[in-house]
Design a protein around this motif. Structure first.
Motif, PDB file in Angstrom:
ATOM      1  N   ALA A  27      34.725  49.257  39.515  1.00 34.99           N
ATOM      2  CA  ALA A  27      35.865  50.138  39.269  1.00 34.99           C
ATOM      3  C   ALA A  27      36.498  49.843  37.914  1.00 34.99           C
ATOM      4  O   ALA A  27      36.799  50.759  37.132  1.00 34.99           O
ATOM      5  CB  ALA A  27      36.896  49.985  40.390  1.00 34.99           C
ATOM      6  N   LYS A  28      36.706  48.563  37.588  1.00 33.08           N
ATOM      7  CA  LYS A  28      37.310  48.201  36.307  1.00 33.08           C
ATOM      8  C   LYS A  28      36.377  48.542  35.149  1.00 33.08           C
ATOM      9  O   LYS A  28      36.818  48.990  34.096  1.00 33.08           O
ATOM     10  CB  LYS A  28      37.651  46.706  36.289  1.00 33.08           C
ATOM     11  CG  LYS A  28      38.955  46.375  36.974  1.00 33.08           C
ATOM     12  CD  LYS A  28      40.105  47.058  36.243  1.00 33.08           C
ATOM     13  CE  LYS A  28      41.395  46.959  37.037  1.00 33.08           C
ATOM     14  NZ  LYS A  28      42.443  47.815  36.458  1.00 33.08           N
ATOM     15  N   ASN A  54      52.191  44.210  31.114  1.00 33.91           N
ATOM     16  CA  ASN A  54      51.275  44.657  32.150  1.00 33.91           C
ATOM     17  C   ASN A  54      49.895  44.050  31.929  1.00 33.91           C
ATOM     18  O   ASN A  54      49.326  44.163  30.850  1.00 33.91           O
ATOM     19  CB  ASN A  54      51.163  46.188  32.151  1.00 33.91           C
ATOM     20  CG  ASN A  54      52.390  46.855  32.722  1.00 33.91           C
ATOM     21  OD1 ASN A  54      53.065  46.285  33.580  1.00 33.91           O
ATOM     22  ND2 ASN A  54      52.699  48.050  32.261  1.00 33.91           N
ATOM     23  N   ASP A  55      49.382  43.424  32.961  1.00 35.40           N
ATOM     24  CA  ASP A  55      48.045  42.823  32.939  1.00 35.40           C
ATOM     25  C   ASP A  55      47.095  43.819  33.600  1.00 35.40           C
ATOM     26  O   ASP A  55      47.133  44.009  34.814  1.00 35.40           O
ATOM     27  CB  ASP A  55      48.095  41.495  33.704  1.00 35.40           C
ATOM     28  CG  ASP A  55      46.724  40.880  33.945  1.00 35.40           C
ATOM     29  OD1 ASP A  55      45.749  41.344  33.336  1.00 35.40           O
ATOM     30  OD2 ASP A  55      46.645  39.934  34.748  1.00 35.40           O
ATOM     31  N   LYS A 108      51.247  43.548  40.917  1.00 37.24           N
ATOM     32  CA  LYS A 108      51.674  44.952  40.984  1.00 37.24           C
ATOM     33  C   LYS A 108      50.661  45.825  41.721  1.00 37.24           C
ATOM     34  O   LYS A 108      51.022  46.857  42.294  1.00 37.24           O
ATOM     35  CB  LYS A 108      51.915  45.499  39.581  1.00 37.24           C
ATOM     36  CG  LYS A 108      52.613  46.875  39.585  1.00 37.24           C
ATOM     37  CD  LYS A 108      53.082  47.261  38.213  1.00 37.24           C
ATOM     38  CE  LYS A 108      53.723  48.649  38.228  1.00 37.24           C
ATOM     39  NZ  LYS A 108      54.927  48.699  39.085  1.00 37.24           N
ATOM     40  N   ALA A 109      49.401  45.444  41.724  1.00 33.89           N
ATOM     41  CA  ALA A 109      48.384  46.240  42.423  1.00 33.89           C
ATOM     42  C   ALA A 109      48.723  46.389  43.901  1.00 33.89           C
ATOM     43  O   ALA A 109      48.485  47.441  44.503  1.00 33.89           O
ATOM     44  CB  ALA A 109      47.003  45.603  42.259  1.00 33.89           C
ATOM     45  N   TYR A 110      49.323  45.345  44.513  1.00 35.95           N
ATOM     46  CA  TYR A 110      49.703  45.429  45.920  1.00 35.95           C
ATOM     47  C   TYR A 110      50.829  46.435  46.119  1.00 35.95           C
ATOM     48  O   TYR A 110      50.876  47.156  47.121  1.00 35.95           O
ATOM     49  CB  TYR A 110      50.126  44.054  46.436  1.00 35.95           C
ATOM     50  CG  TYR A 110      48.963  43.141  46.719  1.00 35.95           C
ATOM     51  CD1 TYR A 110      48.315  43.164  47.953  1.00 35.95           C
ATOM     52  CD2 TYR A 110      48.500  42.273  45.748  1.00 35.95           C
ATOM     53  CE1 TYR A 110      47.241  42.336  48.205  1.00 35.95           C
ATOM     54  CE2 TYR A 110      47.426  41.436  45.988  1.00 35.95           C
ATOM     55  CZ  TYR A 110      46.795  41.464  47.219  1.00 35.95           C
ATOM     56  OH  TYR A 110      45.724  40.645  47.461  1.00 35.95           O
ATOM     57  N   GLN A 169      41.205  49.760  42.202  1.00 37.25           N
ATOM     58  CA  GLN A 169      41.375  50.949  41.369  1.00 37.25           C
ATOM     59  C   GLN A 169      42.740  51.017  40.685  1.00 37.25           C
ATOM     60  O   GLN A 169      43.015  51.955  39.938  1.00 37.25           O
ATOM     61  CB  GLN A 169      41.161  52.205  42.213  1.00 37.25           C
ATOM     62  CG  GLN A 169      39.739  52.364  42.721  1.00 37.25           C
ATOM     63  CD  GLN A 169      39.561  53.614  43.566  1.00 37.25           C
ATOM     64  OE1 GLN A 169      40.369  54.546  43.508  1.00 37.25           O
ATOM     65  NE2 GLN A 169      38.508  53.645  44.362  1.00 37.25           N
ATOM     66  N   ALA A 170      43.578  50.036  40.941  1.00 38.32           N
ATOM     67  CA  ALA A 170      44.921  50.040  40.352  1.00 38.32           C
ATOM     68  C   ALA A 170      44.833  49.904  38.833  1.00 38.32           C
ATOM     69  O   ALA A 170      44.061  49.100  38.312  1.00 38.32           O
ATOM     70  CB  ALA A 170      45.750  48.904  40.929  1.00 38.32           C
ATOM     71  N   ASP A 171      45.625  50.701  38.119  1.00 38.60           N
ATOM     72  CA  ASP A 171      45.646  50.629  36.656  1.00 38.60           C
ATOM     73  C   ASP A 171      46.215  49.298  36.178  1.00 38.60           C
ATOM     74  O   ASP A 171      45.803  48.767  35.152  1.00 38.60           O
ATOM     75  CB  ASP A 171      46.486  51.772  36.075  1.00 38.60           C
ATOM     76  CG  ASP A 171      45.831  53.129  36.295  1.00 38.60           C
ATOM     77  OD1 ASP A 171      44.593  53.164  36.431  1.00 38.60           O
ATOM     78  OD2 ASP A 171      46.556  54.135  36.329  1.00 38.60           O
ATOM     79  N   ILE A 172      47.201  48.777  36.907  1.00 43.77           N
ATOM     80  CA  ILE A 172      47.845  47.520  36.537  1.00 43.77           C
ATOM     81  C   ILE A 172      47.611  46.519  37.663  1.00 43.77           C
ATOM     82  O   ILE A 172      47.930  46.791  38.821  1.00 43.77           O
ATOM     83  CB  ILE A 172      49.354  47.712  36.313  1.00 43.77           C
ATOM     84  CG1 ILE A 172      49.607  48.780  35.244  1.00 43.77           C
ATOM     85  CG2 ILE A 172      50.029  46.399  35.926  1.00 43.77           C
ATOM     86  CD1 ILE A 172      51.059  49.199  35.129  1.00 43.77           C
ATOM     87  N   GLN A 173      47.078  45.363  37.330  1.00 45.56           N
ATOM     88  CA  GLN A 173      46.827  44.335  38.337  1.00 45.56           C
ATOM     89  C   GLN A 173      48.057  43.451  38.552  1.00 45.56           C
ATOM     90  O   GLN A 173      48.463  43.203  39.684  1.00 45.56           O
ATOM     91  CB  GLN A 173      45.634  43.477  37.917  1.00 45.56           C
ATOM     92  CG  GLN A 173      44.315  44.240  37.862  1.00 45.56           C
ATOM     93  CD  GLN A 173      43.909  44.795  39.208  1.00 45.56           C
ATOM     94  OE1 GLN A 173      43.869  44.080  40.207  1.00 45.56           O
ATOM     95  NE2 GLN A 173      43.618  46.084  39.249  1.00 45.56           N
ATOM     96  N   ASN A 174      48.626  42.974  37.464  1.00 48.07           N
ATOM     97  CA  ASN A 174      49.773  42.072  37.551  1.00 48.07           C
ATOM     98  C   ASN A 174      50.814  42.465  36.510  1.00 48.07           C
ATOM     99  O   ASN A 174      50.517  43.180  35.556  1.00 48.07           O
ATOM    100  CB  ASN A 174      49.341  40.618  37.290  1.00 48.07           C
ATOM    101  CG  ASN A 174      48.219  40.169  38.200  1.00 48.07           C
ATOM    102  OD1 ASN A 174      48.366  40.149  39.412  1.00 48.07           O
ATOM    103  ND2 ASN A 174      47.086  39.806  37.608  1.00 48.07           N
ATOM    104  N   ARG A 175      52.024  41.971  36.720  1.00 45.04           N
ATOM    105  CA  ARG A 175      53.084  42.222  35.741  1.00 45.04           C
ATOM    106  C   ARG A 175      53.885  40.947  35.524  1.00 45.04           C
ATOM    107  O   ARG A 175      54.219  40.234  36.478  1.00 45.04           O
ATOM    108  CB  ARG A 175      53.996  43.351  36.203  1.00 45.04           C
ATOM    109  CG  ARG A 175      55.208  43.563  35.311  1.00 45.04           C
ATOM    110  CD  ARG A 175      55.972  44.811  35.654  1.00 45.04           C
ATOM    111  NE  ARG A 175      55.334  45.992  35.087  1.00 45.04           N
ATOM    112  CZ  ARG A 175      55.825  47.230  35.197  1.00 45.04           C
ATOM    113  NH1 ARG A 175      56.946  47.439  35.886  1.00 45.04           N
ATOM    114  NH2 ARG A 175      55.204  48.250  34.644  1.00 45.04           N
TER     115      ARG A 175
END
Length: 391
Positions: free
Chosen positions: A5-6, A165-166, A231-233, A245-251
Motif C-alpha cells: 500500500a505504501k 506528519n510522519d 494518527k493512523a489509528y 492505507q492511512a496517509d499519515i502514520q504518526n504525528r
C-alpha cells in the motif's frame, strides 16, 4: 500487505523497493503475493527503504492557531486582517474562553466580548487551519504574510501548534514510550505520560479514545510540551481507513502557548525556515538515545530512528499547506446519526397512513439568519468570500 500500500502511494515499483532494501525482487514479490508475515529485520529494512524513496517522508504544518487582537473592532479583524467578507460569516450568541459571541465561517471562528481587555480572538483548530489556508491561497498570501499582518496589529499569539506528519512510519511511538520508561529519553522536561487507546481523558483531547499509542513529553499545563501519537489509528476509527492505507502514520506535535508561541512565530516570520524553528525546539528539549554499558548517560549515542527523524539522511522540511474548502461534513454526520432514523420513521408512517406530517413541518419551518448565511457560504466560491486587498 502494508508495504504494498505504501509503495503504491508513492509510486515505487516492487523492484525499486526490493533493491533499496537489499532484497531480491523475487523474495519481495513473494512476500506481497502470499501476504506473508514479514520478519522483523526485513520489516526494518523495508521501512528504511521507504524513507529513502519517499519524496517527502515528513511534512510540517500548522494544526492550531489562536491569536488575540487588542481591539473591539471585529469588522476590522475579519475584513482587514483575515480579509474575509463579513457579510458571509454567521454570528452566534455564544463563545468560549469567556467570550460571548462568535463569528463563524465553517471552522474559522472569531470571538468577541463586551470587555475591552478581552479584545477579539481568532480560533483555528485543525480543520480551521486547513480551511483558512484555502482563503490564504485565494488571497495569494502565505502564513508568514498573515502572521506579519497580525504582528503589525500588535496581536498576541496565545497558542500555536506545529505538527510534523510522519507519512512512512519513521517514528515507532511504542518504542519511544519504552525508551522513556528505560530512561533512554534525555529531556529538559521532568515528566512524560503514555497511553494506549481509551486511556486518555476525553476532556483533554479531541478524539482521544482512538489515538493508538500516545506519548506526552512535558506537562500539558505548561506553555510548551510535545504530543506524539499514532494518527493512523485515529483515521481507522473516524473514517474506517485501514492502517496500511492511512496517509499519515504518526504525528509529532509541538504545542506552544503564550510567550513560547509568540517567540516561535517571531522566529518563523524572521527566518522563514520552519525546519530550523521546529527542530530547534525539539532538539533543545528532547533526544532519544541507545544505552551503552560503561558509558555515562550523557554520552549514549542517538538512536538511529531518532537521528533520521531530526534530519539525518532526509531533505529539509518546508512549511506545508493543505487547503481544504468548508464542507457540511459535521452537519451531515449529525443529521445521519441523530435525525435521519427518526425522519425516515416519520416518512414511512406518512406513506403508510396517508398523512403528510413531515412535509407540513418542513413547509412551515422558518430558516434563521444563521441558516441563510450557511447556504450563502456553500453557494459562494472562495474568491467571492475573500478580500483581495487590504483596505
Amino acid at each position: 500487505m502494508e508495504f504494498r500500500a505504501k509503495r503504491m502511494q508513492i509510486g515505487v515499483s516492487e523492484q525499486e523497493l526490493a533493491l533499496e532494501a537489499g532484497l531480491t525482487p523475487e523474495y519481495y514479490r513473494r512476500l506481497e503475493q502470499e501476504n506473508q508475515s514479514v520478519p522483523q529485520k526485513v520489516r526494518k529494512r523495508l521501512k528504511d527503504a521507504l524513507i529513502w524513496l519517499h519524496p517527502e517522508p515528513l511534512t510540517l504544518l500548522f494544526d492550531y492557531v489562536r491569536i488575540r487582537f487588542p481591539t473591539m473592532n471585529v469588522k476590522h479583524v475579519i475584513e482587514d486582517v483575515l480579509r474575509l467578507k463579513m457579510k458571509y460569516l454567521v454570528q452566534e450568541p455564544r463563545g468560549m474562553y469567556g467570550y460571548t459571541s462568535t463569528y463563524r465561517i465553517g471552522d474559522v471562528m472569531v470571538l468577541t466580548s463586551p470587555l475591552e481587555e478581552m479584545g477579539v480572538l481568532l480560533e483555528l483548530r485543525g480543520k480551521g487551519c486547513r480551511q483558512f489556508e484555502a482563503y490564504l491561497d485565494g488571497q495569494k498570501r502565505t502564513w508568514y504574510e498573515f502572521f506579519r499582518k497580525c504582528m503589525k496589529e500588535r496581536a498576541v499569539f496565545k497558542r500555536v501548534d506545529l505538527a510534523v506528519n510522519d507519512l512512512v512510519g519513521m517514528l515507532d511511538i511504542p518504542l519511544l514510550i519504552s525508551k522513556c520508561r528505560k530512561e533512554e529519553c534525555v529531556s529538559v522536561f521532568r515528566s512524560f505520560r503514555a497511553f494506549r487507546s481509551g486511556g486518555l481523558v476525553s476532556r483533554q483531547e479531541q478524539d482521544s479514545a482512538h489515538m493508538g499509542a500516545t506519548l506526552y513529553i512535558g506537562s500539558m499545563q505548561s506553555d510548551l510540551y510535545f504530543c506524539l501519537y499514532e494518527k493512523a489509528y485515529e483515521q481507522l476509527v473516524k473514517n474506517g481507513t485501514p492502517l496500511e492505507q492511512a496517509d499519515i502514520q504518526n504525528r509529532f506535535e509541538i504545542r506552544l502557548k503564550n510567550e513560547r508561541a509568540d517567540n516561535a512565530v517571531y522566529d518563523l516570520v524572521s527566518n522563514e525556515n520552519p525546519e530550523q524553528t521546529a527542530f530547534g525546539i525539539i532538539n533543545r528539549y528532547v533526544r532519544f538515545v541507545d544505552k551503552e554499558s560503561g558509558k555515562p548517560r550523557e554520552e549514549w549515542p542517538l538512536n538511529p530512528m531518532w537521528e533520521t527523524f531530526i534530519g539525518k539522511h532526509r531533505n529539509t522540511l518546508k512549511l506545508t499547506t493543505e487547503p481544504e474548502p468548508y464542507t457540511l461534513e459535521r452537519t451531515l454526520n449529525w443529521f445521519s446519526h441523530q435525525v435521519a432514523p427518526t425522519a425516515k420513521m416519520l416518512m414511512l408512517i406518512d406513506e403508510k397512513c396517508g398523512t403528510s406530517h413531515v412535509k407540513d413541518i418542513l413547509d412551515n419551518t422558518e430558516l434563521r439568519d444563521k441558516h441563510r448565511k450557511i447556504i450563502q457560504q456553500k453557494m459562494r466560491t472562495v474568491n467571492e468570500m475573500i478580500q483581495m486587498e487590504d483596505n
